[in-house]
Design a protein around this motif. Structure first.
Motif, short mmCIF file in Angstrom:
data_model
loop_
_atom_site.label_atom_id
_atom_site.label_comp_id
_atom_site.label_asym_id
_atom_site.label_seq_id
_atom_site.Cartn_x
_atom_site.Cartn_y
_atom_site.Cartn_z
N GLU A 21 -14.78 8.22 1.41
CA GLU A 21 -15.78 7.46 0.66
C GLU A 21 -16.01 6.08 1.26
N LEU A 22 -14.95 5.46 1.78
CA LEU A 22 -15.13 4.18 2.47
C LEU A 22 -16.00 4.36 3.70
N ALA A 23 -15.76 5.42 4.46
CA ALA A 23 -16.56 5.69 5.66
C ALA A 23 -18.02 5.96 5.31
N GLU A 24 -18.25 6.49 4.11
CA GLU A 24 -19.62 6.75 3.64
C GLU A 24 -20.31 5.49 3.12
N GLY A 25 -19.58 4.39 3.04
CA GLY A 25 -20.17 3.13 2.61
C GLY A 25 -19.80 2.66 1.22
N LYS A 26 -19.02 3.43 0.49
CA LYS A 26 -18.60 2.99 -0.84
C LYS A 26 -17.57 1.87 -0.67
N ARG A 27 -17.70 0.84 -1.49
CA ARG A 27 -16.79 -0.29 -1.37
C ARG A 27 -15.79 -0.37 -2.52
N ARG A 28 -16.04 0.38 -3.58
CA ARG A 28 -15.15 0.42 -4.74
C ARG A 28 -15.14 1.84 -5.29
N PRO A 29 -14.07 2.21 -6.02
CA PRO A 29 -14.06 3.53 -6.64
C PRO A 29 -15.22 3.67 -7.62
N CYS A 30 -15.91 4.76 -7.57
CA CYS A 30 -17.09 4.97 -8.41
C CYS A 30 -16.73 5.12 -9.88
N CYS A 31 -17.43 4.40 -10.69
CA CYS A 31 -17.36 4.57 -12.15
C CYS A 31 -15.95 4.42 -12.70
N TRP A 32 -15.11 3.67 -12.06
CA TRP A 32 -13.74 3.50 -12.52
C TRP A 32 -13.53 2.05 -12.87
N ALA B 87 -11.17 -5.40 -3.87
CA ALA B 87 -11.67 -4.04 -3.72
C ALA B 87 -10.56 -3.11 -3.22
N ARG B 88 -9.75 -3.59 -2.27
CA ARG B 88 -8.62 -2.78 -1.79
C ARG B 88 -7.67 -2.47 -2.94
N ASN B 89 -7.41 -3.49 -3.74
CA ASN B 89 -6.51 -3.31 -4.87
C ASN B 89 -7.06 -2.30 -5.87
N GLU B 90 -8.36 -2.29 -6.05
CA GLU B 90 -8.96 -1.31 -6.97
C GLU B 90 -8.78 0.11 -6.44
N TRP B 91 -8.95 0.30 -5.14
CA TRP B 91 -8.71 1.64 -4.56
C TRP B 91 -7.26 2.04 -4.77
N ILE B 92 -6.33 1.11 -4.53
CA ILE B 92 -4.90 1.41 -4.71
C ILE B 92 -4.62 1.75 -6.17
N CYS B 93 -5.14 0.95 -7.09
CA CYS B 93 -4.93 1.21 -8.51
C CYS B 93 -5.52 2.56 -8.91
N TRP B 94 -6.67 2.90 -8.35
CA TRP B 94 -7.32 4.17 -8.65
C TRP B 94 -6.44 5.33 -8.19
N VAL B 95 -5.86 5.22 -7.01
CA VAL B 95 -4.96 6.26 -6.50
C VAL B 95 -3.71 6.34 -7.37
N MET C 102 0.84 -1.18 0.00
CA MET C 102 0.00 0.00 0.00
C MET C 102 0.88 1.24 0.00
N PRO C 103 0.54 2.23 -0.80
CA PRO C 103 1.32 3.46 -0.82
C PRO C 103 1.29 4.15 0.55
N ALA C 104 2.40 4.76 0.91
CA ALA C 104 2.54 5.39 2.23
C ALA C 104 1.51 6.49 2.44
N ASP C 105 1.23 7.29 1.40
CA ASP C 105 0.28 8.39 1.57
C ASP C 105 -1.14 7.88 1.82
N LEU C 106 -1.49 6.79 1.17
CA LEU C 106 -2.81 6.21 1.38
C LEU C 106 -2.90 5.58 2.77
N ARG C 107 -1.85 4.91 3.18
CA ARG C 107 -1.81 4.31 4.53
C ARG C 107 -2.02 5.39 5.59
N LYS C 108 -1.31 6.52 5.44
CA LYS C 108 -1.42 7.61 6.39
C LYS C 108 -2.84 8.16 6.44
N ALA C 109 -3.45 8.33 5.27
CA ALA C 109 -4.81 8.85 5.21
C ALA C 109 -5.79 7.90 5.89
#
Length: 91
Positions: A53-64, A26-34, A1-8
Motif C-alpha cells: 500500500e505504501l508503494a501504491e501511494g497510501k501514506r496512512r492506513p485506510c479508514c483506521w 504516519a509510520r507509527n500509525e502503520w505500526i499501531c495498525w499492524v 519496529m516489529p521484526a516482521d514488518l521490518r522484513k516485509a
C-alpha cells in the motif's frame, strides 16, 4: 519496529522508499495498525499490505482511526471503550 514488518519493508524497495518518506506519526500509525490486529492471520495480512500500500501511494492506513498517538483529532468513542477495557484488565 516489529521484526516482521521490518522484513516485509526490506523486501519491497518501493514500499521501503515510501516508508522513509512518510512522517514519524504516519509510520507509527502503520505500526499501531499492524500491532492492533487481534488474530495472527490478520496481523500477517496487514504486514504484507503495508509495503504494498505504501508503494501504491497510501501514506496512512485506510479508514483506521485506532491510533492513540494521533493528537490532531479526538479518540473515537469505540476506541475509548477499548482503551478503558484494557485499562481495567491491567488492574
Amino acid at each position: 519496529m516489529p521484526a516482521d514488518l521490518r522484513k516485509a519493508l526490506l523486501g519491497n524497495t518501493e514500499g521501503l522508499a515510501a516508508w522513509q518518506d512518510i512522517t514519524p506519526l504516519a509510520r507509527n500509525e502503520w505500526i499501531c495498525w499492524v500491532e492492533g490486529a487481534k488474530l495472527i492471520e490478520t496481523r500477517q495480512r496487514r504486514v504484507e499490505r503495508v509495503p504494498t500500500e505504501l508503494a501504491e501511494g497510501k501514506r496512512r492506513p485506510c479508514c483506521w482511526i485506532g491510533c492513540i498517538h494521533r493528537t490532531d483529532k479526538a479518540i473515537s468513542p469505540s476506541v475509548q471503550w477499548v482503551l478503558n477495557k484494557q485499562a481495567k484488565l491491567k488492574k
